[in-house]
Design an enzyme around this catalytic site. Sequence first.
Site, PDB file in Angstrom:
ATOM      1  CG  ASP A   1      35.052  30.226  44.681  1.00 11.24           C
ATOM      2  OD1 ASP A   1      33.934  29.882  44.271  1.00 11.24           O
ATOM      3  OD2 ASP A   1      35.260  31.332  45.213  1.00 11.24           O
TER       4      ASP A   1
ATOM      5  CG  ASP B   1      35.830  34.804  43.017  1.00  8.29           C
ATOM      6  OD1 ASP B   1      34.767  35.163  43.539  1.00  8.29           O
ATOM      7  OD2 ASP B   1      36.942  35.272  43.316  1.00  8.29           O
TER       8      ASP B   1
ATOM      9  CG  HIS C   1      35.935  38.692  40.270  1.00  7.97           C
ATOM     10  ND1 HIS C   1      34.813  38.726  41.054  1.00  7.97           N
ATOM     11  CD2 HIS C   1      36.930  38.191  41.069  1.00  7.97           C
ATOM     12  CE1 HIS C   1      35.109  38.257  42.259  1.00  7.97           C
ATOM     13  NE2 HIS C   1      36.377  37.919  42.297  1.00  7.97           N
TER      14      HIS C   1
ATOM     15  CG  HIS D   1      41.008  36.843  41.970  1.00  7.01           C
ATOM     16  ND1 HIS D   1      41.126  38.067  42.591  1.00  7.01           N
ATOM     17  CD2 HIS D   1      39.822  36.332  42.394  1.00  7.01           C
ATOM     18  CE1 HIS D   1      40.075  38.276  43.360  1.00  7.01           C
ATOM     19  NE2 HIS D   1      39.256  37.246  43.258  1.00  7.01           N
TER      20      HIS D   1
ATOM     21  CE  LYS E   1      32.129  32.440  45.329  1.00  5.97           C
ATOM     22  NZ  LYS E   1      33.315  33.284  45.348  1.00  5.97           N
TER      23      LYS E   1
ATOM     24  CB  CYS F   1      34.986  31.504  48.805  1.00  8.34           C
ATOM     25  SG  CYS F   1      35.239  33.137  48.084  1.00  8.34           S
TER      26      CYS F   1
END
Length: 184
Positions: free
Chosen positions: A10, A52, A54, A71, A96, A135
């Site tokens: 990340d 990440d 999202h 974020h 993810k 993470c």
Amino acid sequence: MSKQALIIVDLQNDFCPGGSLPVPEGDQIVPVVNNLIKEFSEAGFPIFATRDWHPTDHCSFREQGGPWPPHCVQNTNGAEFHPDLNLPEETTIISKAITTDKDAYSGFERTNLESLLKRSGVDKLVVCGLATDYCVKATVLDGLKAGFEVSVVKDGIKGVNVQPRDSENAIEEMKKGGAIFYSI
Ligand code: VGL
Ligand code: ZN
């Protein structure tokens, strides 16, 4: 001989100063990670970068009742890797927490990371990235659980520290789980 893989966790704009969920000094690890990338590329070892990734209405965002500001929203600048990160073209990107209803701190959670690593005969992971207390910790602990030898690059990680000792505690937890820490 052991086959190693580099796992960069990340290292995205939103987790660096100026981003929406900044890790203090998060960008300072970039030169260290670039050195690791060079070393692994030259040795012919595979490189994985988790991100990440999202949706706009992700459950971890405050508006949805989650703990975090929005974020790493898919296809936004905040979700891009840090611009100074020298990711080679062959890097495998692992996205993810890509659906609204579930969060995932670990790069192994609902991804094909474990099967990709095992399929390519990897037995040792070298982990760096953000954030130590979320993470990175979750990815390291899952890597150990999956049976990999796991080393963490001490100067290649940074933590959020919502509570001041969170990163220290995370490092202790990873060590207890069997992770080896070293500096480059
Ligand atoms: C992370 C908080 C929320 C991380 C991801 O990458 O450590 N932290 N989502
Ligand atoms: Zn997140």
